[in-house]
Design a protein around this motif. Structure first.
Motif, PDB file in Angstrom:
ATOM      1  N   LYS A   2       0.864  -1.132  -0.056  1.00  0.00           N
ATOM      2  CA  LYS A   2       0.037  -0.065   0.099  1.00  0.00           C
ATOM      3  C   LYS A   2       0.942   1.320  -0.220  1.00  0.00           C
ATOM      4  CE  LYS A   2      -3.457   2.427   2.497  1.00  0.00           C
ATOM      5  NZ  LYS A   2      -4.633   2.509   1.521  1.00  0.00           N
ATOM      6  N   ILE A   3       0.823   1.857  -1.175  1.00  0.00           N
ATOM      7  CA  ILE A   3       1.566   3.291  -0.991  1.00  0.00           C
ATOM      8  C   ILE A   3       0.458   4.457  -0.641  1.00  0.00           C
ATOM      9  CG2 ILE A   3       2.508   5.034  -2.648  1.00  0.00           C
ATOM     10  CD1 ILE A   3       2.844   2.894  -4.480  1.00  0.00           C
ATOM     11  N   THR A   4       1.073   5.161   0.412  1.00  0.00           N
ATOM     12  CA  THR A   4       0.013   6.199   0.982  1.00  0.00           C
ATOM     13  C   THR A   4       0.433   7.566   0.552  1.00  0.00           C
ATOM     14  OG1 THR A   4       1.792   6.596   2.934  1.00  0.00           O
ATOM     15  CG2 THR A   4       0.022   4.835   3.307  1.00  0.00           C
ATOM     16  N   THR A   5       1.619   8.126   0.080  1.00  0.00           N
ATOM     17  CA  THR A   5       1.753   9.168  -0.751  1.00  0.00           C
ATOM     18  C   THR A   5       2.804   8.912  -1.674  1.00  0.00           C
ATOM     19  OG1 THR A   5       3.351  10.002   0.963  1.00  0.00           O
ATOM     20  CG2 THR A   5       1.108  10.560   1.364  1.00  0.00           C
ATOM     21  N   PHE A   6       2.945   9.860  -2.834  1.00  0.00           N
ATOM     22  CA  PHE A   6       3.660   9.572  -3.857  1.00  0.00           C
ATOM     23  C   PHE A   6       3.919  11.174  -4.512  1.00  0.00           C
ATOM     24  CE2 PHE A   6       5.144   8.282  -8.159  1.00  0.00           C
ATOM     25  CZ  PHE A   6       5.640   7.046  -7.869  1.00  0.00           C
ATOM     26  N   ASN A   7       5.308  11.738  -4.305  1.00  0.00           N
ATOM     27  CA  ASN A   7       5.609  12.874  -4.681  1.00  0.00           C
ATOM     28  C   ASN A   7       6.904  13.397  -4.977  1.00  0.00           C
ATOM     29  OD1 ASN A   7       4.984  13.115  -1.184  1.00  0.00           O
ATOM     30  ND2 ASN A   7       6.658  14.545  -1.888  1.00  0.00           N
ATOM     31  N   PRO A   8       7.443  14.396  -5.630  1.00  0.00           N
ATOM     32  CA  PRO A   8       8.633  14.790  -5.908  1.00  0.00           C
ATOM     33  C   PRO A   8       9.299  14.887  -4.709  1.00  0.00           C
ATOM     34  CG  PRO A   8       7.254  16.247  -7.171  1.00  0.00           C
ATOM     35  CD  PRO A   8       6.303  15.200  -6.330  1.00  0.00           C
ATOM     36  N   LEU A   9      10.527  14.878  -4.614  1.00  0.00           N
ATOM     37  CA  LEU A   9      11.757  15.086  -3.367  1.00  0.00           C
ATOM     38  C   LEU A   9      12.764  15.687  -4.125  1.00  0.00           C
ATOM     39  CD1 LEU A   9      12.172  12.982  -0.580  1.00  0.00           C
ATOM     40  CD2 LEU A   9      14.169  14.130  -1.672  1.00  0.00           C
ATOM     41  N   ILE A  10      13.080  17.138  -3.576  1.00  0.00           N
ATOM     42  CA  ILE A  10      14.352  17.555  -4.236  1.00  0.00           C
ATOM     43  C   ILE A  10      15.416  17.833  -3.158  1.00  0.00           C
ATOM     44  CG2 ILE A  10      15.355  19.811  -5.056  1.00  0.00           C
ATOM     45  CD1 ILE A  10      12.451  20.411  -6.162  1.00  0.00           C
ATOM     46  N   VAL A  11      16.576  17.122  -3.111  1.00  0.00           N
ATOM     47  CA  VAL A  11      17.602  17.306  -2.371  1.00  0.00           C
ATOM     48  C   VAL A  11      18.442  18.073  -2.869  1.00  0.00           C
ATOM     49  CG1 VAL A  11      19.492  15.993  -1.131  1.00  0.00           C
ATOM     50  CG2 VAL A  11      17.529  14.794  -1.681  1.00  0.00           C
ATOM     51  N   THR A  12      19.021  19.364  -1.990  1.00  0.00           N
ATOM     52  CA  THR A  12      20.010  20.215  -2.448  1.00  0.00           C
ATOM     53  C   THR A  12      20.695  20.780  -1.295  1.00  0.00           C
ATOM     54  OG1 THR A  12      19.973  22.541  -3.464  1.00  0.00           O
ATOM     55  CG2 THR A  12      18.072  22.059  -2.156  1.00  0.00           C
ATOM     56  N   LEU A  54       5.259  18.225  -2.190  1.00  0.00           N
ATOM     57  CA  LEU A  54       6.589  18.490  -2.597  1.00  0.00           C
ATOM     58  C   LEU A  54       7.388  18.503  -1.386  1.00  0.00           C
ATOM     59  CD1 LEU A  54       8.751  19.277  -4.750  1.00  0.00           C
ATOM     60  CD2 LEU A  54       8.302  21.789  -3.839  1.00  0.00           C
ATOM     61  N   ASP A  55       8.557  17.655  -1.361  1.00  0.00           N
ATOM     62  CA  ASP A  55       9.513  17.641  -0.285  1.00  0.00           C
ATOM     63  C   ASP A  55      10.873  18.441  -0.617  1.00  0.00           C
ATOM     64  OD1 ASP A  55       8.868  15.694   2.333  1.00  0.00           O
ATOM     65  OD2 ASP A  55       7.918  15.122   0.486  1.00  0.00           O
ATOM     66  N   VAL A  56      11.455  19.328   0.200  1.00  0.00           N
ATOM     67  CA  VAL A  56      12.728  19.652  -0.290  1.00  0.00           C
ATOM     68  C   VAL A  56      13.529  19.631   1.067  1.00  0.00           C
ATOM     69  CG1 VAL A  56      14.154  21.856  -0.658  1.00  0.00           C
ATOM     70  CG2 VAL A  56      11.678  21.724  -1.398  1.00  0.00           C
ATOM     71  N   THR A  57      14.641  18.813   0.811  1.00  0.00           N
ATOM     72  CA  THR A  57      15.465  18.429   1.597  1.00  0.00           C
ATOM     73  C   THR A  57      16.905  18.753   1.504  1.00  0.00           C
ATOM     74  OG1 THR A  57      14.296  16.329   1.891  1.00  0.00           O
ATOM     75  CG2 THR A  57      16.500  16.463   2.807  1.00  0.00           C
ATOM     76  N   GLN A  58      17.406  19.418   2.719  1.00  0.00           N
ATOM     77  CA  GLN A  58      18.836  19.831   2.867  1.00  0.00           C
ATOM     78  C   GLN A  58      19.842  18.498   2.826  1.00  0.00           C
ATOM     79  OE1 GLN A  58      20.344  19.733   6.382  1.00  0.00           O
ATOM     80  NE2 GLN A  58      22.315  19.887   5.092  1.00  0.00           N
ATOM     81  N   GLY A  59      20.705  18.317   1.987  1.00  0.00           N
ATOM     82  CA  GLY A  59      21.364  17.557   1.817  1.00  0.00           C
ATOM     83  C   GLY A  59      22.844  17.656   1.423  1.00  0.00           C
ATOM     84  N   ASP A  60      23.775  16.842   1.081  1.00  0.00           N
ATOM     85  CA  ASP A  60      25.239  17.193   0.852  1.00  0.00           C
ATOM     86  C   ASP A  60      25.479  17.012  -0.720  1.00  0.00           C
ATOM     87  OD1 ASP A  60      25.073  14.335   0.559  1.00  0.00           O
ATOM     88  OD2 ASP A  60      26.903  14.041   1.733  1.00  0.00           O
ATOM     89  N   GLY A  61      24.227  16.389  -1.539  1.00  0.00           N
ATOM     90  CA  GLY A  61      24.206  16.818  -3.126  1.00  0.00           C
ATOM     91  C   GLY A  61      23.270  17.456  -3.656  1.00  0.00           C
TER      92      GLY A  61
END
Length: 123
Positions: A2-12, A54-61
């Motif tokens: 079961k998939i509960t959510t499905f959306n773009p995620l940007i790591v920057t 939309l998720d925006v995540t602070q990351g190292d790439g």
């Protein structure tokens, strides 16, 4: 599965300009989660009036992937592995990341697209 959510995620490395752009497009900050994984990154979950996330995540790439929340993490990982996916070959992504509220794994398809598989842990 079961998939509960499905959306773009940007790591920057620099999330604020990305967040600002999407705020100008009508998205609002919906939820912020800090201290994720060994690099203690921050994820900002955004939502617009039409219900798109939309998720925006602070990351190292710099990556764009698809966030897929599921009810059964282990079943989903096994399913993806059976279909040729592999865990990402990145220092912080080659294993399951566990927080108080979720489990996360970064999975790469045979053709190269990336899924961030997550299960919200219920208490």
């Amino acid at each position: 599965m079961k998939i509960t959510t499905f959306n773009p995620l940007i790591v920057t490395k620099n999330p604020e300009p990305v967040i600002q752009l999407f705020e100008e497009l009508g998205f609002e900050r919906h939820h912020t989660k800090e201290g994720i994984g060994m690099h203690e990154v921050t994820d900002v979950r955004m939502k617009n009036a039409d219900g798109f996330y939309l998720d925006v995540t602070q990351g190292d790439g710099e990556w764009t992937m698809i966030r897929m929340n599921v009810r059964d993490f282990d079943e989903t990982i096994e399913f993806l592995l059976d279909h040729g996916f592999r865990r990402a070959r990145h220092e912080a992504a080659d294993k399951t990341i566990e927080t108080e509220s979720s489990k996360i794994a970064i999975m790469v398809s045979p053709s190269g697209y990336i899924l961030s598989v997550s299960e919200h842990l219920r208490k």
